[in-house]
Design a protein around this motif. Sequence first.
Motif, PDB file in Angstrom:
ATOM      1  N   TYR A 142      35.854 -22.149   7.392  1.00 50.30           N
ATOM      2  CA  TYR A 142      37.316 -22.131   7.435  1.00 50.30           C
ATOM      3  C   TYR A 142      37.790 -22.333   8.871  1.00 50.30           C
ATOM      4  CZ  TYR A 142      37.760 -20.378   2.628  1.00 50.30           C
ATOM      5  OH  TYR A 142      37.746 -20.243   1.274  1.00 50.30           O
ATOM      6  N   GLY A 143      37.034 -21.787   9.813  1.00 45.94           N
ATOM      7  CA  GLY A 143      37.404 -21.891  11.216  1.00 45.94           C
ATOM      8  C   GLY A 143      36.436 -21.094  12.064  1.00 45.94           C
ATOM      9  N   SER A 144      36.555 -21.241  13.390  1.00 46.35           N
ATOM     10  CA  SER A 144      35.692 -20.538  14.343  1.00 46.35           C
ATOM     11  C   SER A 144      36.563 -19.779  15.340  1.00 46.35           C
ATOM     12  CB  SER A 144      34.778 -21.523  15.073  1.00 46.35           C
ATOM     13  OG  SER A 144      33.987 -22.227  14.137  1.00 46.35           O
ATOM     14  N   TYR A 145      36.031 -18.675  15.859  1.00 44.18           N
ATOM     15  CA  TYR A 145      36.814 -17.791  16.720  1.00 44.18           C
ATOM     16  C   TYR A 145      35.971 -17.316  17.891  1.00 44.18           C
ATOM     17  CZ  TYR A 145      39.750 -17.909  12.580  1.00 44.18           C
ATOM     18  OH  TYR A 145      40.507 -18.330  11.532  1.00 44.18           O
ATOM     19  N   ALA A 146      36.661 -16.946  18.965  1.00 47.10           N
ATOM     20  CA  ALA A 146      35.979 -16.551  20.198  1.00 47.10           C
ATOM     21  C   ALA A 146      35.478 -15.123  20.144  1.00 47.10           C
ATOM     22  CB  ALA A 146      36.911 -16.729  21.405  1.00 47.10           C
ATOM     23  N   THR A 147      36.151 -14.226  19.390  1.00 47.24           N
ATOM     24  CA  THR A 147      35.749 -12.819  19.335  1.00 47.24           C
ATOM     25  C   THR A 147      35.586 -12.379  17.885  1.00 47.24           C
ATOM     26  OG1 THR A 147      38.030 -11.982  19.300  1.00 47.24           O
ATOM     27  CG2 THR A 147      37.015 -12.357  21.464  1.00 47.24           C
ATOM     28  N   MET A 148      34.817 -11.326  17.705  1.00 47.47           N
ATOM     29  CA  MET A 148      34.612 -10.763  16.371  1.00 47.47           C
ATOM     30  C   MET A 148      35.926 -10.213  15.807  1.00 47.47           C
ATOM     31  SD  MET A 148      32.723  -9.954  13.791  1.00 47.47           S
ATOM     32  CE  MET A 148      30.972  -9.983  14.192  1.00 47.47           C
ATOM     33  N   ARG A 149      36.763  -9.660  16.664  1.00 45.42           N
ATOM     34  CA  ARG A 149      38.028  -9.094  16.194  1.00 45.42           C
ATOM     35  C   ARG A 149      38.918 -10.171  15.578  1.00 45.42           C
ATOM     36  NH1 ARG A 149      42.226  -5.427  19.858  1.00 45.42           N
ATOM     37  NH2 ARG A 149      43.720  -4.989  18.192  1.00 45.42           N
ATOM     38  N   GLU A 150      39.015 -11.319  16.258  1.00 46.32           N
ATOM     39  CA  GLU A 150      39.821 -12.419  15.718  1.00 46.32           C
ATOM     40  C   GLU A 150      39.254 -12.903  14.381  1.00 46.32           C
ATOM     41  OE1 GLU A 150      41.239 -14.332  20.023  1.00 46.32           O
ATOM     42  OE2 GLU A 150      39.724 -15.311  18.814  1.00 46.32           O
ATOM     43  N   ALA A 151      37.924 -12.981  14.332  1.00 48.43           N
ATOM     44  CA  ALA A 151      37.288 -13.448  13.100  1.00 48.43           C
ATOM     45  C   ALA A 151      37.525 -12.489  11.942  1.00 48.43           C
ATOM     46  CB  ALA A 151      35.785 -13.632  13.330  1.00 48.43           C
ATOM     47  N   GLU A 152      37.471 -11.197  12.211  1.00 48.09           N
ATOM     48  CA  GLU A 152      37.677 -10.204  11.154  1.00 48.09           C
ATOM     49  C   GLU A 152      39.116 -10.238  10.642  1.00 48.09           C
ATOM     50  OE1 GLU A 152      36.439  -6.597  12.972  1.00 48.09           O
ATOM     51  OE2 GLU A 152      34.343  -6.803  12.335  1.00 48.09           O
ATOM     52  N   GLN A 153      40.072 -10.420  11.547  1.00 52.35           N
ATOM     53  CA  GLN A 153      41.474 -10.508  11.120  1.00 52.35           C
ATOM     54  C   GLN A 153      41.695 -11.733  10.234  1.00 52.35           C
ATOM     55  OE1 GLN A 153      43.684 -10.458  14.787  1.00 52.35           O
ATOM     56  NE2 GLN A 153      43.552  -8.224  15.012  1.00 52.35           N
ATOM     57  N   ALA A 154      41.137 -12.870  10.662  1.00 51.41           N
ATOM     58  CA  ALA A 154      41.284 -14.085   9.864  1.00 51.41           C
ATOM     59  C   ALA A 154      40.558 -13.951   8.527  1.00 51.41           C
ATOM     60  CB  ALA A 154      40.749 -15.288  10.642  1.00 51.41           C
ATOM     61  N   GLN A 155      39.407 -13.281   8.528  1.00 49.26           N
ATOM     62  CA  GLN A 155      38.653 -13.085   7.282  1.00 49.26           C
ATOM     63  C   GLN A 155      39.465 -12.294   6.265  1.00 49.26           C
ATOM     64  OE1 GLN A 155      35.403 -10.368   7.506  1.00 49.26           O
ATOM     65  NE2 GLN A 155      34.266 -11.312   5.822  1.00 49.26           N
ATOM     66  N   LYS A 156      40.161 -11.266   6.722  1.00 46.64           N
ATOM     67  CA  LYS A 156      40.978 -10.455   5.817  1.00 46.64           C
ATOM     68  C   LYS A 156      42.064 -11.302   5.149  1.00 46.64           C
ATOM     69  CE  LYS A 156      40.314  -6.077   8.261  1.00 46.64           C
ATOM     70  NZ  LYS A 156      40.979  -5.011   9.049  1.00 46.64           N
ATOM     71  N   PRO A 186      37.815 -14.343  -1.769  1.00 47.38           N
ATOM     72  CA  PRO A 186      37.371 -12.959  -1.512  1.00 47.38           C
ATOM     73  C   PRO A 186      35.922 -12.882  -1.050  1.00 47.38           C
ATOM     74  CG  PRO A 186      37.528 -13.377  -3.873  1.00 47.38           C
ATOM     75  CD  PRO A 186      38.122 -14.568  -3.198  1.00 47.38           C
ATOM     76  N   LEU A 187      35.155 -13.978  -1.194  1.00 44.53           N
ATOM     77  CA  LEU A 187      33.745 -13.966  -0.795  1.00 44.53           C
ATOM     78  C   LEU A 187      33.511 -14.572   0.582  1.00 44.53           C
ATOM     79  CD1 LEU A 187      32.047 -15.023  -4.156  1.00 44.53           C
ATOM     80  CD2 LEU A 187      32.379 -12.719  -3.248  1.00 44.53           C
ATOM     81  N   ALA A 188      34.582 -14.905   1.300  1.00 43.31           N
ATOM     82  CA  ALA A 188      34.430 -15.472   2.639  1.00 43.31           C
ATOM     83  C   ALA A 188      33.740 -14.464   3.557  1.00 43.31           C
ATOM     84  CB  ALA A 188      35.800 -15.860   3.207  1.00 43.31           C
TER      85      ALA A 188
END
Length: 323
Positions: free
Chosen positions: A292-306, A314-316
């Motif tokens: 879906y996309g790539s992110y620089a930090t785990m925090r950004e990735a977790e927010q986008a995942q939600k 829901p399985l992303a």
Amino acid sequence: MKIEVYISQLLYRYQCVTVPGFGAFLTETHSAQLNESTNSFFPPKKTISFNSRIKNNDGLLANHIAQAEKTSYGFAVSAIAFEVTNWKKSLEEDGVISLKNIGELRLNSESNIIFIPNDQTNYLSTSFGLSPFVSPMVKKEIFEKKIEKIASKEKDVVLLPTNEEQNRSTNPFLKYAAILVLALGITGSIGYPLYQNQIENQTLLVEQAVQKKVQNKIQEATFLIKNPLPAVTLTVDSASVETAEPTMPYHIVAGAFRSEQNAAKAYNQLIKDGFKARMLKENKHGLFPVLYGSYATMREAEQAQKEIQKGENPLAWILVENL
């Protein structure tokens, strides 16, 4: 099957090892440390943490087990699922499970998993063979030796009789005895300070030798840490530096396909849906990940995942690229 053995092997090489349906073990590198209060030196190391929210199968553990056991990928996935069921059962019944060389997993009062890592295992391969080092303190010691004082000249001098004949016969010998006693007295008064000065000089030489030996030990240990790999000179184009994109090692995976054609279809659909989608090259497991996309930090990735899990899929899940 004790899958913790294979998890332990992968932790030496990867930053994240996911156990499908259970959680992920994450590693973080720490530099060398020096505790001045205890004179203790600790080499660089990898510490382990656990995240129960990362549960999706990224294929890493299953493929490693399949290759090590010389079996199929499907059998490895089934073996992992069976072991995870046993782990969950042990947590519910005993409240704790112990994974060799990894750590302990416990349930707290809120039924959340608490991870206690094993500090005895260092998963940083560049620190192999290095262990904590304690340097003894360098203490100053003053060596003193008691020397008996030579009797005063008044006590050492022999009184001569007044008889002339006795004086004539013994006078030469008594003169020599008196001179010898006086010489000893003078030597004692001068030699004692010289002897003290010699003791102090020898003590200083011993202290310097000890300090030099300890300093060499510290320099050897520092060299091993600061120079684990040979230096490499790289030539960087200034134009490429200006246009280089920031590192984004945290990816949200929509799916991983064995067919490149199917992966391309999924990628095109995500682009149409407005995502900054990406399709990675074939990995060593023979899969084509679509992101879906790539992110620089785990925090950004977790927010986008939600957000994606709520509205799209829901399985992303999050794939952490090995840095």
